[in-house]
Design a protein around this motif. Sequence first.
Motif, PDB file in Angstrom:
ATOM      1  N   ILE A 104      56.957  50.465  54.996  1.00  0.00           N
ATOM      2  CA  ILE A 104      57.172  49.030  55.177  1.00  0.00           C
ATOM      3  C   ILE A 104      55.984  48.349  54.524  1.00  0.00           C
ATOM      4  O   ILE A 104      54.831  48.699  54.786  1.00  0.00           O
ATOM      5  CB  ILE A 104      57.259  48.651  56.658  1.00  0.00           C
ATOM      6  CG1 ILE A 104      58.391  49.433  57.342  1.00  0.00           C
ATOM      7  CG2 ILE A 104      57.481  47.152  56.826  1.00  0.00           C
ATOM      8  CD1 ILE A 104      58.452  49.254  58.842  1.00  0.00           C
ATOM      9  N   ALA A 105      56.252  47.399  53.634  1.00  0.00           N
ATOM     10  CA  ALA A 105      55.192  46.753  52.866  1.00  0.00           C
ATOM     11  C   ALA A 105      55.330  45.242  52.956  1.00  0.00           C
ATOM     12  O   ALA A 105      56.400  44.715  53.280  1.00  0.00           O
ATOM     13  CB  ALA A 105      55.238  47.202  51.403  1.00  0.00           C
ATOM     14  N   ASP A 106      54.223  44.532  52.637  1.00  0.00           N
ATOM     15  CA  ASP A 106      54.258  43.073  52.648  1.00  0.00           C
ATOM     16  C   ASP A 106      54.753  42.560  51.304  1.00  0.00           C
ATOM     17  O   ASP A 106      55.213  43.326  50.457  1.00  0.00           O
ATOM     18  CB  ASP A 106      52.894  42.493  53.021  1.00  0.00           C
ATOM     19  CG  ASP A 106      51.813  42.791  51.983  1.00  0.00           C
ATOM     20  OD1 ASP A 106      52.142  43.267  50.866  1.00  0.00           O
ATOM     21  OD2 ASP A 106      50.632  42.553  52.279  1.00  0.00           O
ATOM     22  N   ARG A 107      54.621  41.244  51.079  1.00  0.00           N
ATOM     23  CA  ARG A 107      55.177  40.622  49.874  1.00  0.00           C
ATOM     24  C   ARG A 107      54.577  41.156  48.576  1.00  0.00           C
ATOM     25  O   ARG A 107      55.219  41.114  47.536  1.00  0.00           O
ATOM     26  CB  ARG A 107      54.976  39.099  49.932  1.00  0.00           C
ATOM     27  CG  ARG A 107      55.795  38.406  51.011  1.00  0.00           C
ATOM     28  CD  ARG A 107      55.523  36.916  51.047  1.00  0.00           C
ATOM     29  NE  ARG A 107      56.247  36.256  52.126  1.00  0.00           N
ATOM     30  CZ  ARG A 107      57.493  35.804  52.019  1.00  0.00           C
ATOM     31  NH1 ARG A 107      58.142  35.955  50.885  1.00  0.00           N
ATOM     32  NH2 ARG A 107      58.078  35.214  53.039  1.00  0.00           N
ATOM     33  N   GLU A 108      53.338  41.631  48.640  1.00  0.00           N
ATOM     34  CA  GLU A 108      52.690  42.128  47.429  1.00  0.00           C
ATOM     35  C   GLU A 108      52.815  43.638  47.272  1.00  0.00           C
ATOM     36  O   GLU A 108      52.459  44.180  46.226  1.00  0.00           O
ATOM     37  CB  GLU A 108      51.214  41.725  47.429  1.00  0.00           C
ATOM     38  CG  GLU A 108      51.008  40.216  47.363  1.00  0.00           C
ATOM     39  CD  GLU A 108      49.539  39.860  47.192  1.00  0.00           C
ATOM     40  OE1 GLU A 108      48.746  40.769  46.890  1.00  0.00           O
ATOM     41  OE2 GLU A 108      49.211  38.685  47.369  1.00  0.00           O
ATOM     42  N   GLY A 109      53.280  44.313  48.295  1.00  0.00           N
ATOM     43  CA  GLY A 109      53.440  45.756  48.201  1.00  0.00           C
ATOM     44  C   GLY A 109      52.380  46.534  48.943  1.00  0.00           C
ATOM     45  O   GLY A 109      52.305  47.759  48.814  1.00  0.00           O
ATOM     46  N   ARG A 110      51.546  45.853  49.737  1.00  0.00           N
ATOM     47  CA  ARG A 110      50.554  46.560  50.532  1.00  0.00           C
ATOM     48  C   ARG A 110      51.242  47.265  51.698  1.00  0.00           C
ATOM     49  O   ARG A 110      52.068  46.664  52.394  1.00  0.00           O
ATOM     50  CB  ARG A 110      49.495  45.598  51.054  1.00  0.00           C
ATOM     51  CG  ARG A 110      48.551  45.085  49.963  1.00  0.00           C
ATOM     52  CD  ARG A 110      47.520  44.149  50.563  1.00  0.00           C
ATOM     53  NE  ARG A 110      48.153  42.920  51.042  1.00  0.00           N
ATOM     54  CZ  ARG A 110      47.894  41.708  50.532  1.00  0.00           C
ATOM     55  NH1 ARG A 110      47.006  41.575  49.560  1.00  0.00           N
ATOM     56  NH2 ARG A 110      48.488  40.648  51.017  1.00  0.00           N
ATOM     57  N   LEU A 111      50.879  48.521  51.914  1.00  0.00           N
ATOM     58  CA  LEU A 111      51.546  49.328  52.925  1.00  0.00           C
ATOM     59  C   LEU A 111      51.133  48.895  54.325  1.00  0.00           C
ATOM     60  O   LEU A 111      49.949  48.851  54.656  1.00  0.00           O
ATOM     61  CB  LEU A 111      51.219  50.805  52.722  1.00  0.00           C
ATOM     62  CG  LEU A 111      51.646  51.419  51.382  1.00  0.00           C
ATOM     63  CD1 LEU A 111      51.400  52.924  51.388  1.00  0.00           C
ATOM     64  CD2 LEU A 111      53.107  51.125  51.081  1.00  0.00           C
ATOM     65  N   LEU A 112      52.125  48.587  55.153  1.00  0.00           N
ATOM     66  CA  LEU A 112      51.891  48.233  56.547  1.00  0.00           C
ATOM     67  C   LEU A 112      52.253  49.379  57.481  1.00  0.00           C
ATOM     68  O   LEU A 112      51.715  49.469  58.585  1.00  0.00           O
ATOM     69  CB  LEU A 112      52.718  47.001  56.922  1.00  0.00           C
ATOM     70  CG  LEU A 112      52.511  45.752  56.066  1.00  0.00           C
ATOM     71  CD1 LEU A 112      53.435  44.647  56.535  1.00  0.00           C
ATOM     72  CD2 LEU A 112      51.059  45.304  56.106  1.00  0.00           C
ATOM     73  N   TYR A 113      53.172  50.229  57.021  1.00  0.00           N
ATOM     74  CA  TYR A 113      53.622  51.341  57.859  1.00  0.00           C
ATOM     75  C   TYR A 113      54.191  52.412  56.953  1.00  0.00           C
ATOM     76  O   TYR A 113      54.848  52.104  55.947  1.00  0.00           O
ATOM     77  CB  TYR A 113      54.696  50.871  58.841  1.00  0.00           C
ATOM     78  CG  TYR A 113      55.181  51.942  59.796  1.00  0.00           C
ATOM     79  CD1 TYR A 113      54.532  52.161  61.005  1.00  0.00           C
ATOM     80  CD2 TYR A 113      56.288  52.728  59.489  1.00  0.00           C
ATOM     81  CE1 TYR A 113      54.967  53.138  61.895  1.00  0.00           C
ATOM     82  CE2 TYR A 113      56.733  53.712  60.369  1.00  0.00           C
ATOM     83  CZ  TYR A 113      56.071  53.911  61.566  1.00  0.00           C
ATOM     84  OH  TYR A 113      56.501  54.875  62.436  1.00  0.00           O
ATOM     85  N   GLN A 114      53.940  53.665  57.299  1.00  0.00           N
ATOM     86  CA  GLN A 114      54.549  54.770  56.556  1.00  0.00           C
ATOM     87  C   GLN A 114      54.673  55.990  57.449  1.00  0.00           C
ATOM     88  O   GLN A 114      53.891  56.187  58.376  1.00  0.00           O
ATOM     89  CB  GLN A 114      53.734  55.102  55.305  1.00  0.00           C
ATOM     90  CG  GLN A 114      52.284  55.430  55.534  1.00  0.00           C
ATOM     91  CD  GLN A 114      51.533  55.611  54.229  1.00  0.00           C
ATOM     92  OE1 GLN A 114      52.077  56.148  53.256  1.00  0.00           O
ATOM     93  NE2 GLN A 114      50.306  55.163  54.184  1.00  0.00           N
ATOM     94  N   ASP A 115      55.700  56.792  57.177  1.00  0.00           N
ATOM     95  CA  ASP A 115      55.924  58.006  57.955  1.00  0.00           C
ATOM     96  C   ASP A 115      56.846  58.918  57.145  1.00  0.00           C
ATOM     97  O   ASP A 115      57.513  58.485  56.195  1.00  0.00           O
ATOM     98  CB  ASP A 115      56.567  57.666  59.303  1.00  0.00           C
ATOM     99  CG  ASP A 115      56.501  58.818  60.308  1.00  0.00           C
ATOM    100  OD1 ASP A 115      55.838  59.835  60.000  1.00  0.00           O
ATOM    101  OD2 ASP A 115      57.113  58.700  61.383  1.00  0.00           O
ATOM    102  N   ILE A 116      56.872  60.180  57.538  1.00  0.00           N
ATOM    103  CA  ILE A 116      57.833  61.135  56.978  1.00  0.00           C
ATOM    104  C   ILE A 116      59.041  61.150  57.898  1.00  0.00           C
ATOM    105  O   ILE A 116      58.921  61.391  59.101  1.00  0.00           O
ATOM    106  CB  ILE A 116      57.223  62.540  56.855  1.00  0.00           C
ATOM    107  CG1 ILE A 116      56.065  62.534  55.852  1.00  0.00           C
ATOM    108  CG2 ILE A 116      58.293  63.551  56.419  1.00  0.00           C
ATOM    109  CD1 ILE A 116      55.324  63.850  55.774  1.00  0.00           C
TER     110      ILE A 116
END
Length: 294
Positions: A246-258
């Motif tokens: 899940i990323a913000d408007r610019e593509g910065r990662l807010l959440y990640q998982d496998i």
Amino acid sequence: MLLFYPTFLTNRMSFLKIFKQAKLDYSWKYETNGVLWRLLPTTNHLFVGEDRNLETKQVTFFCLDARNGKVLWNNLSFTEPWWMSIESVSNNILFLHEFATPDMPDHKKIYAIQIDTAQILWMNDELQFHFADGQHVYGSKSGFESRQYFRLDSSNGTVLEEVSALEFQQLQTKTFGPTATEITFLQEVEDVETLKKNYQKLPSKILKNPQPMEWCERNGRLLLSYYSPVQEKGNSNMSLQQHIIIADREGRLLYQDIVNEQLRIPLPDSVMEMHGIVYYIKNKKCLIAVRAIE
């Protein structure tokens, strides 16, 4: 005693605070005993699901509040231990069916369960479920040379009347026509370059991946599922890992998982969004919810 921090230190602390606030964590999770085989949303913010233990050949059913993960009930089982499944959800009623024979996919019998209480409202051993439209359920049974169709009261299972094949077909077409759904499943990314342009800070390794990607966008938040090839331990075979970000408007990662590991082929519909909450089924047995969108 007053303490004065240097300006650069104060700014750094403010930056870290903002960065920390931007990160997301999961809101709740629910883990099944076996494989989370099916999951259906209801119209009143609930999930009903199917928990299959492949070793003991036992199927049970559960119901969760989709907003907070509260378990309304689980471990619901029946005399038939394995050859049962979810048929449909309609008007706060969960419909289940048995299978005609273990090696045949045909359905038989109708079980009607009150969703919020797990109470068995009624059963019908003779008819095969086809669809429900709120107050009514439509089922059929094979006759000597043809099939008969019936309209039932969904609240108590009373057979109200027999309907013609033509009327049945018309009602079925209307019921299964295009309808709005609260669940949004990710769709395959068709234009990677546009995705790269709109979300410039996304890691390049994600966008260069040759495997298919699925995505959707909600209020400036990007939900993305992608796959990466992984060599299996002890042999030269390659499998796939499914990831969610899940990323913000610019593509910065807010959440990640496998999401899934050791897949042979991509597994669609593992990630979904409803009412600002992202849901995904991790390793086929754990439902995880992330409140991602305000």
